[in-house]
Motif scaffolding. Structure first.
Motif, mmCIF file in Angstrom:
data_model
loop_
_atom_site.group_PDB
_atom_site.id
_atom_site.type_symbol
_atom_site.label_atom_id
_atom_site.label_comp_id
_atom_site.label_asym_id
_atom_site.label_seq_id
_atom_site.Cartn_x
_atom_site.Cartn_y
_atom_site.Cartn_z
ATOM 1 N N PRO A 109 -8.415 3.817 -1.050
ATOM 2 C CA PRO A 109 -7.659 3.330 -2.219
ATOM 3 C C PRO A 109 -6.768 2.112 -1.939
ATOM 4 C CG PRO A 109 -7.493 5.723 -2.058
ATOM 5 C CD PRO A 109 -8.237 5.262 -0.843
ATOM 6 N N HIS A 110 -6.197 2.016 -0.737
ATOM 7 C CA HIS A 110 -5.249 0.931 -0.464
ATOM 8 C C HIS A 110 -5.943 -0.316 0.087
ATOM 9 C CE1 HIS A 110 -5.899 2.764 3.422
ATOM 10 N NE2 HIS A 110 -5.264 1.787 4.042
ATOM 11 N N ARG B 288 -9.659 11.497 -1.268
ATOM 12 C CA ARG B 288 -9.883 11.629 -2.719
ATOM 13 C C ARG B 288 -9.403 12.998 -3.183
ATOM 14 N NH1 ARG B 288 -15.921 10.879 -4.152
ATOM 15 N NH2 ARG B 288 -16.007 12.926 -3.169
ATOM 16 N N LYS C 84 -3.095 8.002 -1.451
ATOM 17 C CA LYS C 84 -3.260 6.633 -1.936
ATOM 18 C C LYS C 84 -3.175 5.636 -0.785
ATOM 19 C CE LYS C 84 -3.531 7.539 -6.404
ATOM 20 N NZ LYS C 84 -4.468 8.660 -6.216
ATOM 21 N N ASN C 85 -2.269 5.906 0.144
ATOM 22 C CA ASN C 85 -2.144 5.056 1.329
ATOM 23 C C ASN C 85 -1.726 5.927 2.513
ATOM 24 O OD1 ASN C 85 -1.462 3.315 3.378
ATOM 25 N ND2 ASN C 85 -0.491 1.816 2.019
ATOM 26 N N ASP D 101 1.557 8.149 3.221
ATOM 27 C CA ASP D 101 1.449 9.542 2.789
ATOM 28 C C ASP D 101 1.328 10.543 3.935
ATOM 29 O OD1 ASP D 101 1.425 8.340 0.353
ATOM 30 O OD2 ASP D 101 -0.697 8.667 -0.075
#
Lengths: 176, 481
Positions: free
Chosen positions: B312-313, B342, B347-348, B352
């Protein structure tokens, strides 16, 4: 007391015995037997798949080690091409100073992955041995041992009923 | 001869849509899975004092008796309704169907059971299999046990047995040695991205020195099963001076061969909350695969984007021109990571995830794995270890278990280089360590708090096989995080 101390065995008595275990396998190379027969005949073969519309690369796939079926098209492959006279390069390498039991007497030994730049090389970076000094078969770290170095295949005499992939090795293209 | 594939392009497109909608329904069955206990043995080069089943019993006792569970351990044991037994090698063990012996020895017959096996990722696959049993509803409370005893053959024969997990028609015959396969990958990795010898050596220093505070670690000189020549603190010169095994990898760049066992108990979340006040939720789990022969990884320009493996990032422009997967790439690791992130909503990972236990088979593969996990851009794995504060004069990190990035800690246990690689137990040891990290119990089990990551809320365990043929990634979260 550390938690784990509770679970460490206090029993120090141990009997240790020797148990040999030998196996002889009767192994078939199946539909890629031609590759090994080729090594016996001093030829380097690969298979090729021309169904490029199904390939992620959009190009023909060369397979060395050979495959009898294309993993992308699922098509049986029956076209073999000879590669011993092709442009062949070192893709990457390492010089081994330690190994499994079978190779201890051959150390140091240089292991390479080869590439065939004229072809789509996706599936074909074969692992092999690079001999830099043919006379005594001793491998040394050489300054000219580098990625992209031109090499050519050589073949060791091996009876067909005992043939394996080590019948093939490579030397720098400049030697012999 | 030609074969008509018979698969029209629109069918291929529909397939993705169908898959996604079906998967959504399957995943949301309302069940979640938590880790409630962990146990492990001290690891050693040769645990001749115990058989495999005795080692697993030690780890199981620790899991049941020492994890502050809310009920009597004997009652808790009776709630177990399935087992997974993971071990890698029939050759090392010289015992097929070893699971039957283990289950019998633990008193866990006639419960359903399965062996999980996938080379070096055997332990991770064991946990993933246990997760699947609980998630599916086939079981509510599963014991996952892994072990290996690698000492019953010589080290060189052991190297050969490990190399039997390479292609025995083409790769084994010309090298027969996993370190060489990784060394050739490392040569290419260095060629592509300019990784330095120092960056590789730093990984060895970090992991080996962390292990000195890990009660269970094989290189911890206080461990009675440690051997003098392979234990104690090291500095960067020790790595440089250690014997060359296969260029560029030296002895201290390589993982251990070990004997030992590890166990985790997995429970359905509601049950887990009754069993312990502090369950750790498996919030994301993923698996990935790649070719057995590293030379067969079908590289294409921009392949990472074409195969939909961006995290995602990450931005497509980072990798549009990068050939992927290279011979040096662990596409399986990336696929497993993408799947696990997922599911966990990561997200990162740099923001996280607080603590990571990853499969450092070699120093080079730890750097490569930072990239697969998205902790660094591809090619920047070396720069990521450089973010940890290093004392140049002493040749060691300024702190034990040094911080990398803003708040990431990698392999506090010492990993495979410092702690152990008893193959079938390794992935379970990692999950056990992350579990204790999130429960803040590192001090309890190690008798010191050096390895405890303060305020860790999310952790990740990464288990890896072959030259990257099988990988699992497991994201774990404190309950409620």
């Amino acid at each position: 007391m550390v938690v784990g101390e509770k679970y460490r065995s206090k029993n120090r008595e141990q009997i240790i015995v020797e148990q040999p275990y030998h196996i002889q396998y009767r192994h078939s190379f199946g539909e890629v037997s031609k590759f090994f027969k080729g090594l016996h005949e001093k030829k380097l073969y690969g298979t090729i798949c021309r169904g490029k519309e199904h390939h992620m690369s959009g190009e023909d796939n060369l397979f060395v080690p050979p495959r009898a079926d294309c993993p992308e098209c699922m098509v049986p492959l029956e076209e073999w091409i000879e590669l011993q006279n092709e442009d062949i390069r070192v893709y990457t390498f390492t010089t081994m100073y330690f190994s499994g039991e079978n190779f201890l007497d051959k150390l140091p030994l240089t292991l390479i992955n080869v590439e065939f730049p004229r072809y789509n090389n996706n599936y074909s970076k074969l692992i092999s041995i690079l001999i830099t000094n043919e006379k005594d078969e001793i491998n040394i770290d050489k300054k000219d041992l580098k990625i992209g170095m031109k090499i050519k295949p050589k073949f060791k005499e091996m009876p067909l009923e005992k043939i394996d992939a080590s019948a093939l090795y490579f030397v720098p293209a400049g030697i012999l | 001869m030609s074969v008509d594939i018979g698969m029209k392009k629109d069918v291929v497109k529909d397939h993705k849509k169908i898959y996604q909608s079906v998967r959504k329904d399957v995943v949301n069955n309302g069940r979640e899975v938590a880790v409630v206990a962990a146990g492990m043995t001290q690891f050693g080069k040769a645990r001749t004092d115990s058989t495999q089943e005795e080692l697993v019993m030690d780890a199981t006792r620790m899991a049941l008796f020492e994890n502050d569970l809310n009920y009597d351990p004997y009652d808790i044991k009776k709630m177990i309704d399935g087992t997974v037994i993971s071990y890698f090698s029939d050759h090392f063990e010289k015992q097929l169907l070893f699971g039957a012996i283990i289950r019998d020895y633990l008193g866990l017959n006639p419960l359903q059971s399965v062996r999980a096996e996938g080379g070096g990722a055997t332990g991770g696959l064991g946990v993933k299999t246990g997760y699947e049993m609980v998630k599916s509803g086939d079981a509510d409370f599963v014991l996952v046990a892994g072990f290996e005893k690698m000492s019953e053959v010589s080290t060189t024969k052991g190297n050969e047995f490990i190399a039997l997990a390479s292609d025995t028609d083409f790769d084994f015959q010309v090298g027969g040695f996993y370190t060489a396969y990784y060394a050739a990958m490392a040569t290419r990795y260095i060629h592509e991205f300019g990784i330095t010898e120092k960056q590789l050596a730093k990984v060895a220093v970090k992991n080996r020195n962390n292990a000195q505070y890990n009660y269970f670690a094989q290189t911890n000189s206080k461990n009675p099963y440690s051997t003098k020549s392979t234990s104690g603190f090291i500095n960067i010169d020790d790595v440089y001076k250690s014997n060359m095994i296969a260029t560029p990898l030296k002895r201290l760049d390589c993982c251990l061969m070990s004997d030992g066992a590890a166990v985790v108990l997995l429970a359905e979340k509601n049950l887990a909350r009754k069993l312990t006040k502090d369950p750790v939720i498996i919030s994301g789990i993923g698996g990935g695969t790649d070719t057995m022969r590293p030379g067969d990884r079908p590289t294409t320009k921009g392949g990472l984007i074409k195969e939909n493996l961006l995290l995602p990032h990450e931005k497509p422009e980072w990798y549009e021109n990068m050939s992927y997967p290279g011979l040096h790439s662990f596409r399986a690791g990336r696929a497993a990571t993408k799947m696990a992130y997922r599911m966990a909503g990561i997200k990162n990972p740099l923001h996280d995830i607080d603590v990571v236990e990853l499969h450092d088979a070699f120093t080079s593969s730890e750097l490569q794995t930072y990239e697969d996990l998205g902790l660094a851009k591809y090619g920047d794995g070396g720069k990521f270890i450089d973010t940890a504060e290093f004392d140049e004069e002493k040749g060691v990190f300024k702190e034990i278990n040094p911080k990398m990035g803003d708040h990431t800690y990698v392999n506090p246990s010492g990993g495979l280089i410092g702690c152990m690689h008893a193959v079938g137990a390794t992935g379970i040891m990692q999950v056990g360590n992350i579990f204790w990290q999130l429960q803040k119990k590192m001090e309890k089990f190690n008798d010191n708090d050096k390895l405890q990551v303060k305020n860790a809320k999310k952790g990740l365990a990464h288990s890896h096989a072959g030259t990257g043929s099988d990988v699992t990634v497991i994201v774990m979260s404190k309950d409620g995080e």
